[in-house]
Design an enzyme around this catalytic site. Sequence first.
Site, PDB file in Angstrom:
ATOM      1  N   ASP A  17       8.657  30.789  20.942  1.00 20.97           N
ATOM      2  CA  ASP A  17      10.023  31.009  20.395  1.00 20.97           C
ATOM      3  C   ASP A  17      10.356  29.565  19.541  1.00 20.97           C
ATOM      4  O   ASP A  17      11.482  29.082  19.980  1.00 20.97           O
ATOM      5  CB  ASP A  17      11.015  31.088  21.636  1.00 20.97           C
ATOM      6  CG  ASP A  17      10.572  32.203  22.434  1.00 20.97           C
ATOM      7  OD1 ASP A  17      10.414  33.424  22.119  1.00 20.97           O
ATOM      8  OD2 ASP A  17      10.645  32.080  23.769  1.00 20.97           O
ATOM      9  N   GLU A 182      16.361  40.595  19.431  1.00 21.98           N
ATOM     10  CA  GLU A 182      16.557  39.617  20.098  1.00 21.98           C
ATOM     11  C   GLU A 182      16.447  38.143  19.481  1.00 21.98           C
ATOM     12  O   GLU A 182      16.236  38.448  18.368  1.00 21.98           O
ATOM     13  CB  GLU A 182      15.632  39.472  21.293  1.00 21.98           C
ATOM     14  CG  GLU A 182      13.998  39.409  21.009  1.00 21.98           C
ATOM     15  CD  GLU A 182      13.338  39.498  22.285  1.00 21.98           C
ATOM     16  OE1 GLU A 182      13.529  39.544  23.417  1.00 21.98           O
ATOM     17  OE2 GLU A 182      11.738  39.900  22.027  1.00 21.98           O
TER      18      GLU A 182
END
Length: 521
Positions: A17, A182
């Site tokens: 991420d 997301e």
Amino acid sequence: MEIETYKNPIIHADYSDPDVIRVGNNYFLVASSFNCVPGLPILHSKDLVHWRLVNYAVKKLPSPEYDTPQIGKGIWAPAIRYHNGRFYIYFSMPDDGIFCCYTDDPFGKWSDIVLVKRAKGWIDPCPFWDDDGKAYLVNAFAKSRVGFNSKLCISRLSEDGLSVLDEGRIVFDGSVTQPTIEGPKLYKRNGYYYIFAPAGGVKNGWQTVLRSKDIYGPYEEKIVMHQGNTSINGPHQGAWVETEKGEHWFVHFQQKGPYGRIVHLQPMTWFEDDWCIIGVDQNQDGIGEPVLEYRKPSTEEGSCHFYIECSDHFDKEELSLAWQWHANPKDEWYSIDTQRSVLKLFAVCAKNLQQKRSMFYMPNLLLQKIPAEEFEVVTKMKVNFNTKGSFSGLIVSGYTYSAIGIEKREDGNYLIQILGEVSGNKVYEKITASEKINQNEIYLKLRMRKCANSKFLYSFGGTEFFKFGIEFVPKEDIWTGSKVGLFCVNRDVEGKVFEKDFAEFDYFIFDDSGVKSLFSL
């Protein structure tokens, strides 16, 4: 003049991420750290290609729960921003809420973490300061915690960015066209608010860009990068960054099994209609595909020689930044003798834990990310064991894990290999090789080749190594890749830490050069 190129991945290690910003001619990258401590790694670059691990923002996770490994929990999907001379990192702990820490110096001490919003299942936060000074926060939702996902929310933030002021608005529902959207990142360009967000899932998804003239929408949507005919699956969550010279680039991760979520760099192209693509549109379908090789970004510094250091000779008072514990560490677990360049690990009792005798759930595993597709690592260890069940050595962690080391038994020391597998709430662990030895000093080696095929070797003199035990392939656990590192435990006796039972390590050395020829052993 020859054009300099780079190859993906730019970091073949589990920096999940990733989010990136530029401040002046410095680039900073942050990544998820989950249950590993210290947390929130901060990497620095001058050219977007070569990175150096320079700091951690979080030294300890904020609850006694994290004194034991909380697999799949901890720090999720951070965002880093620079505003009014201060660096901010926002992140979620999915069972607790959204947090922030800040500093004036990213290489120095960061603030204690601040709870920005208490909320279960609010994840992947990213702050945004608008032209009028108003602050906002965009986030996604974890279905495992709140029962739904595929929605993005925007809330008002206080001017200092340290508290959420309202309950927020759902600004995009991707249930139909952008499932599992997301990891949103919020930007502004040419009067448009842009939300960059992955959708479709980690392994088979794509990158989406949303845009609107109003921060609360409605938002248009466009897929700007997908796997296409490339070998780069995902490609998943990341960050848009503009260089000092006005070029646009995108950093993202690719899921690669036991190696974790490795980091890629893609060119970005903006068009006159204020839409972009990421990567190169190889298929001429209006959507970019990831590149494996491309010209290097044009930055003021040009080429640099940063690298992520993995080896450690234990000659400094602090452990190398490459190391992370499996849970919140305790001082009594270890010491470093800088005069002798030795790391001493004390035997921590496994029987106090809920998962008795399981190596994977030991909090004092001292671990590093797997640094390359093929490599070897060697360590020199000397044990001083007085108690039956004390065991120390080299481990490869994950939901399939294996360890090699010396174990103290009633009739002396044994060299053993353990192979374990985590399935649901159960752990299956067995000794796959055992040999009585007369020594208490040994060299241990791990060799890993493509597809993470791994084997252990040992030596008593440090020159000739012999295979030991069975070959294995580690398996990643929840959200993270496998790791490699050191341990010292006691698997038999009730207690806390055995101060008279310890192992000393002289070094921990990685080598990813010339490995292919070594696999003939």
